[in-house]
Write a protein that holds these residues in place. Structure first.
Motif, short mmCIF file in Angstrom:
data_model
loop_
_atom_site.label_atom_id
_atom_site.label_comp_id
_atom_site.label_asym_id
_atom_site.label_seq_id
_atom_site.Cartn_x
_atom_site.Cartn_y
_atom_site.Cartn_z
N ASN A 1 -5.76 20.89 63.74
CA ASN A 1 -5.98 19.47 64.03
C ASN A 1 -7.06 18.89 63.12
O ASN A 1 -6.93 17.76 62.62
CB ASN A 1 -6.38 19.29 65.50
N THR A 2 -8.12 19.67 62.89
CA THR A 2 -9.19 19.21 62.00
C THR A 2 -8.65 19.02 60.59
O THR A 2 -8.97 18.03 59.92
CB THR A 2 -10.35 20.22 61.98
N ARG A 3 -7.83 19.96 60.14
CA ARG A 3 -7.26 19.87 58.80
C ARG A 3 -6.34 18.65 58.68
O ARG A 3 -6.40 17.93 57.69
CB ARG A 3 -6.49 21.16 58.51
N ARG A 4 -5.53 18.42 59.70
CA ARG A 4 -4.64 17.25 59.66
C ARG A 4 -5.43 15.95 59.66
O ARG A 4 -5.09 14.99 58.96
CB ARG A 4 -3.69 17.30 60.86
N THR A 5 -6.49 15.90 60.47
CA THR A 5 -7.32 14.70 60.52
C THR A 5 -7.97 14.44 59.16
O THR A 5 -7.99 13.30 58.67
CB THR A 5 -8.42 14.85 61.59
N LEU A 6 -8.49 15.50 58.55
CA LEU A 6 -9.10 15.36 57.24
C LEU A 6 -8.09 14.88 56.21
O LEU A 6 -8.38 13.98 55.40
CB LEU A 6 -9.69 16.71 56.80
N MET A 7 -6.89 15.44 56.23
CA MET A 7 -5.86 15.02 55.29
C MET A 7 -5.46 13.56 55.52
O MET A 7 -5.21 12.82 54.56
CB MET A 7 -4.64 15.94 55.40
N ALA A 8 -5.45 13.13 56.79
CA ALA A 8 -5.11 11.74 57.09
C ALA A 8 -6.17 10.79 56.55
O ALA A 8 -5.86 9.74 55.98
CB ALA A 8 -4.95 11.56 58.60
N VAL A 9 -7.45 11.17 56.71
CA VAL A 9 -8.54 10.34 56.19
C VAL A 9 -8.47 10.26 54.67
O VAL A 9 -8.60 9.17 54.08
CB VAL A 9 -9.90 10.91 56.63
N LEU A 10 -8.26 11.40 54.02
CA LEU A 10 -8.17 11.41 52.56
C LEU A 10 -6.98 10.61 52.06
O LEU A 10 -7.07 9.88 51.06
CB LEU A 10 -8.06 12.86 52.06
N LEU B 1 -7.92 6.92 52.26
CA LEU B 1 -8.79 6.50 51.16
C LEU B 1 -8.01 6.40 49.85
O LEU B 1 -8.25 5.49 49.04
CB LEU B 1 -9.93 7.50 51.01
N ALA B 2 -7.07 7.32 49.65
CA ALA B 2 -6.24 7.27 48.43
C ALA B 2 -5.38 6.01 48.42
O ALA B 2 -5.22 5.37 47.37
CB ALA B 2 -5.38 8.52 48.35
N LEU B 3 -4.84 5.64 49.57
CA LEU B 3 -4.03 4.42 49.65
C LEU B 3 -4.87 3.17 49.42
O LEU B 3 -4.41 2.22 48.78
CB LEU B 3 -3.34 4.35 51.02
N ILE B 4 -6.10 3.16 49.94
CA ILE B 4 -6.98 2.02 49.69
C ILE B 4 -7.26 1.89 48.19
O ILE B 4 -7.22 0.80 47.62
CB ILE B 4 -8.29 2.17 50.49
N GLY B 5 -7.56 3.04 47.57
CA GLY B 5 -7.75 3.02 46.12
C GLY B 5 -6.52 2.54 45.38
O GLY B 5 -6.61 1.80 44.39
N ILE C 1 -11.23 2.51 43.20
CA ILE C 1 -10.12 3.23 42.56
C ILE C 1 -10.52 4.68 42.29
O ILE C 1 -9.74 5.61 42.52
CB ILE C 1 -9.70 2.52 41.26
N THR C 2 -11.76 4.88 41.84
CA THR C 2 -12.24 6.24 41.57
C THR C 2 -12.31 7.07 42.84
O THR C 2 -11.89 8.23 42.87
CB THR C 2 -13.63 6.18 40.90
N VAL C 3 -12.84 6.47 43.92
CA VAL C 3 -12.89 7.17 45.21
C VAL C 3 -11.48 7.50 45.69
O VAL C 3 -11.22 8.58 46.24
CB VAL C 3 -13.64 6.32 46.26
N GLY C 4 -10.54 6.59 45.45
CA GLY C 4 -9.15 6.84 45.82
C GLY C 4 -8.57 8.04 45.09
O GLY C 4 -7.89 8.89 45.69
#
Length: 428
Positions: free
Chosen positions: A7-16, A19-23, A378-381
């Protein structure tokens, strides 16, 4: 426990992924409005995008150098780290390519390198070798993680990986050397025009690559990735210590040579780093990013802790990122020209009417650059995309280890003869 980790791994992947989509959204805005949304101009035409590109290429090359050395130099202890090294290499080179696409402005113009590029250009060399590098990394990932190879013997897989490593190790060295030559072969930028540029890039690439491996390995052990024991991490730590000293030596040689003569454009750029506006970055890099990690790695009370090793890895990564800033920006901020009106900034200040305001000029004698929020987003994304791939890849490494354990158990069961228990494979 396993469910909590998943669950922690999935949550982390969802957050990342978020952020990639925002970038990606900010990148679409840049495509619509052009590179004017960045802080770059004609005087400083390479900024945060190219700094991050050079940093990611270093991370990628460092990871692949370590994983390839396990097979080419037959360092058995590093073989268990090789899968993570390949994942890191592929993730970072994808991120590096994404930074180039952001910096180009019109992504379709990358095709100009293919159809109209000059073979004498280091940029054309870089495009070719990065493409080969990515294919080699994906090929090694295929051997490590594909279902086709899961059923093969360990000997056959290692034979294929050894062959790939013989090819990938020089490619990893070449990709960073060529990236360095893009800077080092520009005679119009005296600060970059040095034969030390490629060795400096390679040494710091290994430093940052090993640092990232230590960081990933620490969290990997928490989720049960096999093979990343303290003995293997200790080997990585020793490699890191050696390359930190090499990196410091090359940095000293470079700055000492530039400053000693004095009165040159090169010396002016070097003084920007030693005593000027970039000095805080240099001294943070040296003290926090080099001296502190060396203390952690050399102290018995800390060099046996995976947590402290991960901190050392993070600090050297920050140090190498600051080094990339100190390599790239001073070459732009010291103009190799002393005649008015200066260099065109590519920007004009207009009045409310149809004429330019009196006293305003589009030329500048003193270059300046500050990354905009759009560049940072964009860089953070892109960095989030890299982290997403690494987190996903560590899951594949974990599954690969579990499959290896099952295959080893089945092999042990088949070897037992006479009076065996068919369920457990243990002789009665």
């Amino acid at each position: 426990m396993v469910n909590n980790e998943s669950n922690t791994r999935r949550t982390l992947m969802a957050v990342l992924a978020g952020l990639a989509l925002i970038g990606g959204g900010f990148y679409v805005n840049q495509l619509i409005n052009g590179l004017q949304v960045t802080g770059m101009n004609n005087s400083v035409s390479w900024g945060l995008y190219i700094v991050t590109f050079a940093f990611l290429v270093g991370l990628s090359a460092g990871g692949l150098i370590i994983s390839s050395s396990a097979y080419v130099l037959k360092i058995e202890r590093l073989k268990s780290v090789a899968p993570i090294g390949v994942v890191v290499a592929v993730a970072c080179i994808i991120g590096a390519a994404a930074m180039i696409m952001a910096d180009v402005g019109h992504p379709e113009r990358v095709l100009n390198i293919v159809f109209g590029g000059r073979f004498t250009s280091p940029i054309a060399w870089d495009f070719l070798v990065i493409s080969i590098y990515l294919l080699v990394g994906l090929y090694e990932c295929w051997i490590f993680f594909s279902n086709k190879w899961k059923g093969e013997s360990e000997e056959k897989r290692e034979h294929k990986l050894a062959k790939a490593a013989i090819f990938s190790l020089p490619i990893a060295l070449l990709v960073h050397s060529i990236t360095a030559w893009i800077f080092g072969l520009q005679v119009g930028k005296p600060y970059w025009d040095t034969a030390l540029m490629a060795p400096i890039f390679i040494s710091s690439a290994v430093v940052s690559g090993v640092g990232l491996l230590l960081l990933v390995a620490h969290f990997g052990r928490k989720v049960g990735i096999p093979g990343l024991d303290k003995e293997n991490l200790g080997t990585l730590a020793k490699v890191l210590v050696g390359f930190i000293f090499l990196d410091l030596f090359l940095l000293f040689c470079d700055l000492f040579t530039l400053v000693y003569s004095g009165g040159t454009v090169q010396a002016e750029a070097a003084l920007l780093i030693l005593t000027g506006k970039f000095a805080p970055l240099l001294w943070f890099e040296l003290i926090v990013g080099m001296v502190v990690p060396l203390f952690i790695l050399g102290n018995k009370s800390t060099n046996r802790s995976t947590g402290w090793l991960a901190i050392a890895g993070l600090l050297v990564m920050v140090a190498v990122f600051l080094k990339r800033i100190n390599i790239i920006l001073p070459g732009f901020l010291v103009e190799n020209i002393s005649f008015a009106p200066g260099v065109s900034t590519g920007r004009f200040v207009e009045s409310t009417g149809n004429f330019f305001e009196a006293g305003q000029t589009s030329f500048s004698l003193i270059p300046s650059y500050v990354p905009t929020f759009s560049e940072i987003a964009i860089t953070v994304g892109v960095l989030s995309l890299v982290a997403f791939i690494i987190v996903y890849g560590t899951g594949l490494v974990r599954n690969m280890g579990a499959q290896t354990d099952v295959n080893a158990g089945n092999a042990a069961s088949r070897k037992v003869v006479g009076g065996k228990n068919l369920t457990s494979g243990v002789a009665k």
